[in-house]
Design a protein around this motif. Sequence first.
Motif, PDB file in Angstrom:
ATOM      1  N   SER A 143       0.851  -1.184   0.000  1.00 12.60           N
ATOM      2  CA  SER A 143       0.000   0.000   0.000  1.00 12.60           C
ATOM      3  C   SER A 143       0.884   1.230   0.000  1.00 12.60           C
ATOM      4  CB  SER A 143      -0.924  -0.002   1.214  1.00 12.60           C
ATOM      5  OG  SER A 143      -0.229   0.408   2.355  1.00 12.60           O
ATOM      6  N   GLU A 144       0.412   2.255  -0.664  1.00 10.73           N
ATOM      7  CA  GLU A 144       1.153   3.495  -0.761  1.00 10.73           C
ATOM      8  C   GLU A 144       0.206   4.626  -0.388  1.00 10.73           C
ATOM      9  OE1 GLU A 144       2.954   4.963  -4.602  1.00 10.73           O
ATOM     10  OE2 GLU A 144       4.521   3.617  -3.883  1.00 10.73           O
ATOM     11  N   ILE A 145       0.642   5.483   0.517  1.00 11.31           N
ATOM     12  CA  ILE A 145      -0.209   6.568   0.980  1.00 11.31           C
ATOM     13  C   ILE A 145       0.333   7.888   0.434  1.00 11.31           C
ATOM     14  CG2 ILE A 145      -1.071   7.795   2.992  1.00 11.31           C
ATOM     15  CD1 ILE A 145      -0.858   5.124   4.496  1.00 11.31           C
ATOM     16  N   ASP A 146      -0.526   8.618  -0.248  1.00  8.56           N
ATOM     17  CA  ASP A 146      -0.176   9.911  -0.811  1.00  8.56           C
ATOM     18  C   ASP A 146      -1.107  10.948  -0.195  1.00  8.56           C
ATOM     19  OD1 ASP A 146       1.045  11.819  -2.428  1.00  8.56           O
ATOM     20  OD2 ASP A 146      -0.432  11.565  -4.010  1.00  8.56           O
ATOM     21  N   GLY A 147      -0.609  11.615   0.832  1.00 10.24           N
ATOM     22  CA  GLY A 147      -1.457  12.552   1.564  1.00 10.24           C
ATOM     23  C   GLY A 147      -2.484  11.782   2.380  1.00 10.24           C
ATOM     24  N   GLN A 148      -3.771  11.985   2.097  1.00 10.40           N
ATOM     25  CA  GLN A 148      -4.814  11.242   2.798  1.00 10.40           C
ATOM     26  C   GLN A 148      -5.331  10.083   1.966  1.00 10.40           C
ATOM     27  OE1 GLN A 148      -7.753  13.028   4.997  1.00 10.40           O
ATOM     28  NE2 GLN A 148      -6.272  14.150   6.203  1.00 10.40           N
ATOM     29  N   LYS A 149      -4.922  10.025   0.718  1.00 11.85           N
ATOM     30  CA  LYS A 149      -5.412   9.003  -0.193  1.00 11.85           C
ATOM     31  C   LYS A 149      -4.453   7.816  -0.224  1.00 11.85           C
ATOM     32  CE  LYS A 149      -7.470   8.825  -4.746  1.00 11.85           C
ATOM     33  NZ  LYS A 149      -7.651   9.532  -6.006  1.00 11.85           N
ATOM     34  N   GLY A 150      -4.986   6.608  -0.111  1.00 11.85           N
ATOM     35  CA  GLY A 150      -4.159   5.411  -0.163  1.00 11.85           C
ATOM     36  C   GLY A 150      -4.437   4.611  -1.417  1.00 11.85           C
ATOM     37  N   SER A 151      -3.443   3.901  -1.897  1.00 10.69           N
ATOM     38  CA  SER A 151      -3.612   3.074  -3.082  1.00 10.69           C
ATOM     39  C   SER A 151      -2.805   1.799  -2.937  1.00 10.69           C
ATOM     40  CB  SER A 151      -3.175   3.842  -4.340  1.00 10.69           C
ATOM     41  OG  SER A 151      -1.827   4.180  -4.241  1.00 10.69           O
ATOM     42  N   VAL A 193      -0.307  -0.893  -4.780  1.00 11.33           N
ATOM     43  CA  VAL A 193       0.700  -0.810  -5.832  1.00 11.33           C
ATOM     44  C   VAL A 193       1.356  -2.171  -6.035  1.00 11.33           C
ATOM     45  CG1 VAL A 193       2.858   0.312  -6.485  1.00 11.33           C
ATOM     46  CG2 VAL A 193       1.137   1.608  -5.258  1.00 11.33           C
ATOM     47  N   SER A 222       6.662   0.651 -10.326  1.00 14.08           N
ATOM     48  CA  SER A 222       5.427   0.468  -9.574  1.00 14.08           C
ATOM     49  C   SER A 222       4.235   0.767 -10.468  1.00 14.08           C
ATOM     50  CB  SER A 222       5.414   1.361  -8.336  1.00 14.08           C
ATOM     51  OG  SER A 222       5.526   2.700  -8.716  1.00 14.08           O
ATOM     52  N   GLY A 257      -0.133   0.969 -10.290  1.00 14.08           N
ATOM     53  CA  GLY A 257      -1.318   0.985  -9.443  1.00 14.08           C
ATOM     54  C   GLY A 257      -2.252  -0.167  -9.764  1.00 14.08           C
TER      55      GLY A 257
END
Length: 144
Positions: free
Chosen positions: A57-65, A67, A84, A86
Amino acid sequence: MPFVASELVWECVKNKNAFIRTSRNCPKMSAEPGNLMGLHMATYSGIANAKSLDVKSEIDGQKGSIVLVTKGKKTQKPNNMFNSMGVSKCIKKGAEALDKNIDSKFYRRDLLNLAKNKYKKVRASYKKNKNIMMPKKAKASSAE
C-alpha cells in the motif's frame, strides 16, 4: 557492470545485509524492497533475484492506493530499480490486473497466488470498522 548470477548474489547477502530483522523464537524477516512475503529466503528476495515482485500500500497525503512493484530493467541504478503500477481496489479488477501482469507476462508465476493473498490483505486493511465501540459515559455520583 556484467551480469551476476542470482545464486552468487544470494550467497553474498544471505548472512549479512542491512535488511535482515531477527528476533528470538521467530523466523528471519527481511525489510528489503521487492520482498513479497517479508521472509529472508532466496525465493522471495528482492535483491538477489533478477525478477522480484511485491504488492504494497502506498499513501499519498490522505489518499491510499495499492501498488504492484516489479523489478525494472535499470537494475544498476537504485532510484530506477523498481517499477510500480497501481492496482484497483475493486477485487475483480485487481485480480485481473495481477493475472495480466504476472501470469500472462510469465513474470514469476510461482508467486501469483501469494501476490493475490497479499493483495486481499492489503485491500482489507483499507476497510473501516463498522462496529465502533462508543465509550461508556461515567455515571454521575450522587454525593448529596
